[in-house]
Design a protein around this motif. Structure first.
Motif, PDB file in Angstrom:
ATOM      1  N   ASN A   1       0.856  -1.180   0.000  1.00  0.00           N
ATOM      2  CA  ASN A   1       0.000   0.000   0.000  1.00  0.00           C
ATOM      3  C   ASN A   1       0.890   1.228   0.000  1.00  0.00           C
ATOM      4  O   ASN A   1       1.899   1.265   0.704  1.00  0.00           O
ATOM      5  CB  ASN A   1      -0.917   0.003   1.228  1.00  0.00           C
ATOM      6  CG  ASN A   1      -1.972   1.090   1.161  1.00  0.00           C
ATOM      7  OD1 ASN A   1      -1.729   2.222   1.564  1.00  0.00           O
ATOM      8  ND2 ASN A   1      -3.143   0.759   0.630  1.00  0.00           N
ATOM      9  N   ASN A   2       0.510   2.238  -0.774  1.00  0.00           N
ATOM     10  CA  ASN A   2       1.337   3.449  -0.801  1.00  0.00           C
ATOM     11  C   ASN A   2       0.562   4.699  -0.398  1.00  0.00           C
ATOM     12  O   ASN A   2       0.940   5.810  -0.720  1.00  0.00           O
ATOM     13  CB  ASN A   2       1.948   3.658  -2.199  1.00  0.00           C
ATOM     14  CG  ASN A   2       0.887   3.827  -3.274  1.00  0.00           C
ATOM     15  OD1 ASN A   2      -0.303   3.761  -2.999  1.00  0.00           O
ATOM     16  ND2 ASN A   2       1.332   4.040  -4.499  1.00  0.00           N
ATOM     17  N   GLY A   3      -0.518   4.495   0.339  1.00  0.00           N
ATOM     18  CA  GLY A   3      -1.353   5.629   0.713  1.00  0.00           C
ATOM     19  C   GLY A   3      -1.651   5.680   2.189  1.00  0.00           C
ATOM     20  O   GLY A   3      -0.773   5.494   3.034  1.00  0.00           O
ATOM     21  N   GLU A   4      -2.921   5.900   2.494  1.00  0.00           N
ATOM     22  CA  GLU A   4      -3.348   6.140   3.876  1.00  0.00           C
ATOM     23  C   GLU A   4      -3.035   4.968   4.788  1.00  0.00           C
ATOM     24  O   GLU A   4      -2.568   5.156   5.917  1.00  0.00           O
ATOM     25  CB  GLU A   4      -4.847   6.442   3.903  1.00  0.00           C
ATOM     26  CG  GLU A   4      -5.384   6.740   5.302  1.00  0.00           C
ATOM     27  CD  GLU A   4      -6.874   7.008   5.300  1.00  0.00           C
ATOM     28  OE1 GLU A   4      -7.419   7.278   6.394  1.00  0.00           O
ATOM     29  OE2 GLU A   4      -7.502   6.950   4.224  1.00  0.00           O
ATOM     30  N   LYS A   5      -3.277   3.742   4.322  1.00  0.00           N
ATOM     31  CA  LYS A   5      -3.038   2.586   5.182  1.00  0.00           C
ATOM     32  C   LYS A   5      -1.551   2.420   5.483  1.00  0.00           C
ATOM     33  O   LYS A   5      -1.174   2.050   6.603  1.00  0.00           O
ATOM     34  CB  LYS A   5      -3.632   1.329   4.550  1.00  0.00           C
ATOM     35  CG  LYS A   5      -5.155   1.295   4.620  1.00  0.00           C
ATOM     36  CD  LYS A   5      -5.724  -0.055   4.270  1.00  0.00           C
ATOM     37  CE  LYS A   5      -5.796  -0.295   2.791  1.00  0.00           C
ATOM     38  NZ  LYS A   5      -6.799   0.543   2.113  1.00  0.00           N
ATOM     39  N   ARG A   6      -0.711   2.681   4.512  1.00  0.00           N
ATOM     40  CA  ARG A   6       0.739   2.640   4.760  1.00  0.00           C
ATOM     41  C   ARG A   6       1.111   3.625   5.857  1.00  0.00           C
ATOM     42  O   ARG A   6       1.879   3.301   6.782  1.00  0.00           O
ATOM     43  CB  ARG A   6       1.491   2.978   3.484  1.00  0.00           C
ATOM     44  CG  ARG A   6       3.002   3.139   3.657  1.00  0.00           C
ATOM     45  CD  ARG A   6       3.631   3.889   2.517  1.00  0.00           C
ATOM     46  NE  ARG A   6       3.138   5.266   2.424  1.00  0.00           N
ATOM     47  CZ  ARG A   6       3.448   6.105   1.442  1.00  0.00           C
ATOM     48  NH1 ARG A   6       4.224   5.704   0.447  1.00  0.00           N
ATOM     49  NH2 ARG A   6       2.977   7.329   1.442  1.00  0.00           N
ATOM     50  N   ASP A   7       0.568   4.844   5.782  1.00  0.00           N
ATOM     51  CA  ASP A   7       0.897   5.881   6.756  1.00  0.00           C
ATOM     52  C   ASP A   7       0.350   5.533   8.140  1.00  0.00           C
ATOM     53  O   ASP A   7       0.993   5.818   9.161  1.00  0.00           O
ATOM     54  CB  ASP A   7       0.365   7.233   6.287  1.00  0.00           C
ATOM     55  CG  ASP A   7       1.015   7.704   4.992  1.00  0.00           C
ATOM     56  OD1 ASP A   7       2.119   7.205   4.671  1.00  0.00           O
ATOM     57  OD2 ASP A   7       0.426   8.555   4.301  1.00  0.00           O
ATOM     58  N   LEU A   8      -0.825   4.919   8.183  1.00  0.00           N
ATOM     59  CA  LEU A   8      -1.389   4.491   9.467  1.00  0.00           C
ATOM     60  C   LEU A   8      -0.518   3.420  10.119  1.00  0.00           C
ATOM     61  O   LEU A   8      -0.323   3.411  11.333  1.00  0.00           O
ATOM     62  CB  LEU A   8      -2.807   3.943   9.272  1.00  0.00           C
ATOM     63  CG  LEU A   8      -3.930   4.957   9.103  1.00  0.00           C
ATOM     64  CD1 LEU A   8      -5.248   4.236   8.830  1.00  0.00           C
ATOM     65  CD2 LEU A   8      -4.068   5.831  10.351  1.00  0.00           C
ATOM     66  N   TYR A   9       0.002   2.518   9.283  1.00  0.00           N
ATOM     67  CA  TYR A   9       0.837   1.447   9.820  1.00  0.00           C
ATOM     68  C   TYR A   9       2.122   2.010  10.438  1.00  0.00           C
ATOM     69  O   TYR A   9       2.597   1.520  11.472  1.00  0.00           O
ATOM     70  CB  TYR A   9       1.187   0.444   8.726  1.00  0.00           C
ATOM     71  CG  TYR A   9       1.944  -0.758   9.240  1.00  0.00           C
ATOM     72  CD1 TYR A   9       1.293  -1.780   9.920  1.00  0.00           C
ATOM     73  CD2 TYR A   9       3.322  -0.870   9.073  1.00  0.00           C
ATOM     74  CE1 TYR A   9       1.979  -2.872  10.407  1.00  0.00           C
ATOM     75  CE2 TYR A   9       4.026  -1.949   9.558  1.00  0.00           C
ATOM     76  CZ  TYR A   9       3.344  -2.953  10.228  1.00  0.00           C
ATOM     77  OH  TYR A   9       4.041  -4.026  10.727  1.00  0.00           O
ATOM     78  N   ALA A  10       2.684   3.039   9.809  1.00  0.00           N
ATOM     79  CA  ALA A  10       3.946   3.614  10.289  1.00  0.00           C
ATOM     80  C   ALA A  10       3.747   4.628  11.408  1.00  0.00           C
ATOM     81  O   ALA A  10       4.717   5.001  12.078  1.00  0.00           O
ATOM     82  CB  ALA A  10       4.674   4.283   9.122  1.00  0.00           C
TER      83      ALA A  10
END
Length: 353
Positions: free
Chosen positions: A235-244
């Protein structure tokens, strides 16, 4: 039982031992071929035809692929898999796909009631593309661990993990991913594979950031990585950012992400266009790159190897395909493998013999 384990061991290593002899190679000095949506079974034929007839503006030909079970893929020599996960904290959210109300099927669905239990589920599209060889992430991880235990010297398996939460147009609502749901996902991965995981913390080591470690080639050697799994969030969007979120350089996380170069979390990158001229330079810098040999059945139908040839030449470490075996759903000889019939080799860009 001993004979069965020996057979599994031989099947799991015969494709790799002839290629990978140097235990001092770093894992980013490999190039492996793997499968896309590895769990996926072909969509219900009657449901496929009904949807296609109702929506003639959109072709569903891209869904005409299917896979052998995960264990058979690993025995064949594939060293990359892709798993889609859907959140189901309370259980039962996806237990009755509405597609089965539209087009009846003689094939039973979830005969053991796995979809009714709480936990992450593994399938492609809610209500529509739900046939799978592993109903739950828990059962999927158990299958991977069983194979790995029987083949303890296997080179690391790269697994792309796609968190999905798109609602179905037939009405079923997905459970949306949150930092808390991602915490639960990490917990499930650690529970299922334990010390078989290669984590961002291991790669970062003494360096200030994960990217700094990668640019200094701090990936583990094959000797240290044998028998292990490395997960990458697709994923390169919102879910990626939530994970990090609140995990600088992915500290404490179980999965790597598709972070942009220059970010402290950058280590594994997706470049799905294998002809992207940037790939080779990124590989030389130390990143691990995933690309694709084919997509949406287009290359397979045309027997077109252009993207596979570009992927091999680019040095991208992970090359995914739907066709490590020729299609059983349409007539084409298209099949992705290296010239010697294997699915693993030393990386042509940064590898050393």
């Amino acid at each position: 039982m001993k004979q069965i384990l020996f057979t599994l061991f031989i099947a799991g290593t015969i494709h790799c031992n002839s290629q990978i002899q140097n235990d001092h190679l770093k894992i980013n000095q490999l190039q492996v071929i793997g499968s896309h949506n590895s769990y996926r079974q072909n969509i219900e034929p009657d449901l496929y035809n009904l949807i296609q007839a109702k929506d003639t503006s959109r072709s569903l030909k891209g869904l005409q692929y299917t896979h052998i079970p995960l264990t058979e893929q690993l025995n064949k020599g594939l060293r990359n898999l892709e798993i889609d996960v859907q959140g189901d904290t309370k259980g039962g959210r996806y237990a009755h796909p509405k597609g089965l109300d539209i087009a009846k099927s003689d094939e039973p669905y979830d005969p053991n009631g796995e979809m009714k239990k709480p936990g992450f589920k593994v399938f492609h599209m809610i209500d529509i593309d739900f046939r799978t060889s592993s109903y739950t992430l828990q059962s999927c991880l158990a299958e991977l661990k069983k194979w790995s235990d029987a083949n303890p010297d296997h080179i690391p398996i790269f697994i792309t993990l796609e968190p999905k939460d798109d609602d179905s147009y037939l009405g079923t609502k997905a459970e949306k991913f949150t930092p808390q749901l991602f915490d639960a996902l990490d917990k499930e991965l650690r529970k299922g594979l334990g010390n078989k995981l290669i984590t961002p913390d291991m790669v970062r080591g003494k360096y200030k950031t994960l990217e700094e470690a990668v640019l200094n080639n701090n990936w583990p050697t094959l000797k240290k990585a044998k028998g292990k799994f490395l997960f990458i969030l697709d994923n390169n969007g919102e879910k990626r950012d939530l994970y990090a979120l609140n995990h600088p350089s992915l500290k404490g996380r179980a999965v790597f992400i598709n972070a942009d170069p220059g970010k402290p979390e950058a280590a594994t990158l997706f470049r799905n266009n294998s002809e992207d001229p940037e790939i080779t330079n990124l590989v030389k810098k130390g990143y691990i790159i995933r690309t694709r040999a084919d997509s949406d059945t287009k290359e397979a139908r045309a027997n077109d190897y252009k993207h596979f040839e570009a992927a091999k030449k680019s040095g991208a470490q992970v090359i995914t395909t739907d066709y490590y075996l020729p299609s059983t759903l349409f007539n084409s000889p298209y099949q992705i493998k290296y010239d010697d019939g294997s699915y693993v080799r030393v990386n042509p860009v940064n590898g050393v013999e």
